[in-house]
Design a protein around this motif. Structure first.
Motif, short mmCIF file in Angstrom:
data_model
loop_
_atom_site.label_atom_id
_atom_site.label_comp_id
_atom_site.label_asym_id
_atom_site.label_seq_id
_atom_site.Cartn_x
_atom_site.Cartn_y
_atom_site.Cartn_z
N LYS A 38 0.82 -1.21 0.00
CA LYS A 38 0.00 0.00 0.00
C LYS A 38 0.87 1.27 0.00
N GLN A 39 1.95 1.24 0.75
CA GLN A 39 2.83 2.41 0.84
C GLN A 39 3.41 2.78 -0.52
N GLU A 40 3.77 1.76 -1.31
CA GLU A 40 4.34 2.02 -2.64
C GLU A 40 3.30 2.64 -3.57
N ILE A 41 2.05 2.16 -3.50
CA ILE A 41 1.00 2.69 -4.36
C ILE A 41 0.66 4.13 -3.96
N GLU A 42 0.61 4.38 -2.65
CA GLU A 42 0.36 5.75 -2.17
C GLU A 42 1.44 6.71 -2.65
N SER A 43 2.69 6.25 -2.57
CA SER A 43 3.82 7.08 -3.02
C SER A 43 3.71 7.37 -4.52
N SER A 44 3.29 6.37 -5.29
CA SER A 44 3.13 6.56 -6.73
C SER A 44 2.07 7.61 -7.02
N PHE A 45 0.96 7.58 -6.28
CA PHE A 45 -0.09 8.58 -6.46
C PHE A 45 0.43 9.98 -6.15
N GLU A 46 1.22 10.10 -5.10
CA GLU A 46 1.78 11.40 -4.74
C GLU A 46 2.63 11.96 -5.87
N GLN A 47 3.43 11.07 -6.49
CA GLN A 47 4.28 11.50 -7.60
C GLN A 47 3.46 11.89 -8.83
N GLN A 48 2.36 11.19 -9.07
CA GLN A 48 1.49 11.52 -10.20
C GLN A 48 0.84 12.89 -10.00
N ILE A 49 0.50 13.22 -8.76
CA ILE A 49 -0.07 14.53 -8.45
C ILE A 49 0.96 15.63 -8.71
N LEU A 50 2.21 15.39 -8.29
CA LEU A 50 3.28 16.36 -8.55
C LEU A 50 3.44 16.59 -10.05
N LYS A 51 3.36 15.49 -10.82
CA LYS A 51 3.49 15.58 -12.28
C LYS A 51 2.36 16.44 -12.85
N ALA A 52 1.10 16.18 -12.35
CA ALA A 52 -0.06 16.93 -12.84
C ALA A 52 0.06 18.41 -12.51
N GLU A 53 0.75 18.73 -11.42
CA GLU A 53 0.91 20.12 -10.99
C GLU A 53 2.12 20.78 -11.63
N GLY A 54 2.83 20.04 -12.49
CA GLY A 54 3.98 20.59 -13.18
C GLY A 54 5.22 20.69 -12.31
N LYS A 55 5.24 19.93 -11.23
CA LYS A 55 6.38 19.95 -10.32
C LYS A 55 7.32 18.77 -10.61
N SER A 56 8.49 18.81 -9.99
CA SER A 56 9.45 17.73 -10.15
C SER A 56 8.89 16.44 -9.55
N TYR A 57 9.04 15.33 -10.29
CA TYR A 57 8.46 14.06 -9.83
C TYR A 57 9.30 12.89 -10.31
N SER A 58 9.07 11.74 -9.72
CA SER A 58 9.66 10.49 -10.21
C SER A 58 8.67 9.37 -9.92
N ILE A 59 8.32 8.62 -10.96
CA ILE A 59 7.33 7.55 -10.82
C ILE A 59 8.02 6.21 -10.94
N PRO A 60 7.86 5.31 -9.96
CA PRO A 60 8.52 3.99 -10.01
C PRO A 60 7.99 3.15 -11.18
N ILE A 61 8.85 2.30 -11.70
CA ILE A 61 8.44 1.45 -12.82
C ILE A 61 8.17 0.02 -12.37
N ASP A 62 8.41 -0.26 -11.10
CA ASP A 62 8.19 -1.61 -10.61
C ASP A 62 7.71 -1.56 -9.17
N TYR A 63 6.93 -2.56 -8.77
CA TYR A 63 6.43 -2.63 -7.41
C TYR A 63 6.64 -4.03 -6.84
N LYS A 64 6.78 -4.10 -5.52
CA LYS A 64 6.81 -5.40 -4.87
C LYS A 64 5.40 -5.97 -4.92
#
Length: 213
Positions: A38-64
């Protein structure tokens, strides 16, 4: 005329071979489930929000993650009600029947040791796309994991563990996340999918909404 006869014969031959292959399989229905952190998915959502806001972001390509299959029906035997299947998983009930969905990581080995013969590339693609359509689900009482689920109906090839070469028995148990020797285990390798739905309705499952708390 000869060409038409040959084509008709080939079609007849294909249907016979296909029919014999289906006859050697057993019908199976149940839930294909992928569990994620769950923590990894929550983190991914946070990064997607940063991307949508035009801020610096990094989205993981793999999950446990790990996957498993909860049977509802095998052959003519009803294992449990659809809703009770999820309850069964929550209670961590384990019997001697082990359902396996071959994937790109293990299909080569399963073919090499003659456990399955079918080409399941189509099935692999069906499941991959179905899981992308599935919402993330939460299970009451489990705060660490999220689940994606697909209910499927299809065919499986069954094989008793005693009929599998000893050197491969532990390998199979390991890919099913079973940490003990099961002398009476029967494997069901799901090799054909006839129907599926990525939307699950069960009392203990609820769709996960990010930041809903």
């Amino acid at each position: 005329m000869k060409k038409i006869i040959i084509i008709a014969f080939l079609c007849f031959l294909h249907n016979c071979v296909y029919s014999q292959d289906i006859d050697s399989l057993i019908t199976i229905k149940g839930y294909y489930v992928v569990a994620l952190q769950k923590q990894e998915i929550e983190s991914s959502f946070e990064q997607q929000i940063l991307k949508a806001e035009g801020k610096s972001y990094s989205i993981p390509i793999d999950y446990k993650q790990y996957s498993f299959f909860i049977p509802v029906q095998v052959g003519n035997k009803n294992i449990c009600d659809k809703n009770l299947a999820i309850e069964k998983f929550l209670k961590n009930e384990q019997n001697d029947s082990i359902c396996v969905i071959p994937n790109v990581q293990n299909i080569g080995t399963l073919k090499a040791v003659n456990i399955i013969q079918a080409n399941i590339s189509k099935e692999t693609c069906i499941l991959s796309n179905a899981l992308l359509l599935s919402p993330y689900y939460e299970i009451c009482g489990n705060d660490n994991l999220l689940f994606r689920c697909t209910y499927i109906e299809g065919y499986a090839r069954n094989k008793h563990i005693k009929d599998i070469e000893k050197e491969w028995q532990n390998y199979l148990l390991n890919i099913c996340f079973i940490d003990k020797k099961m002398e009476n285990a029967t494997f069901f390798f799901i090799v054909k999918i006839n129907n599926y739905t990525p939307y699950i309705e069960a009392p203990k499952l609820k769709k996960w909404l990010p930041y809903s708390n």
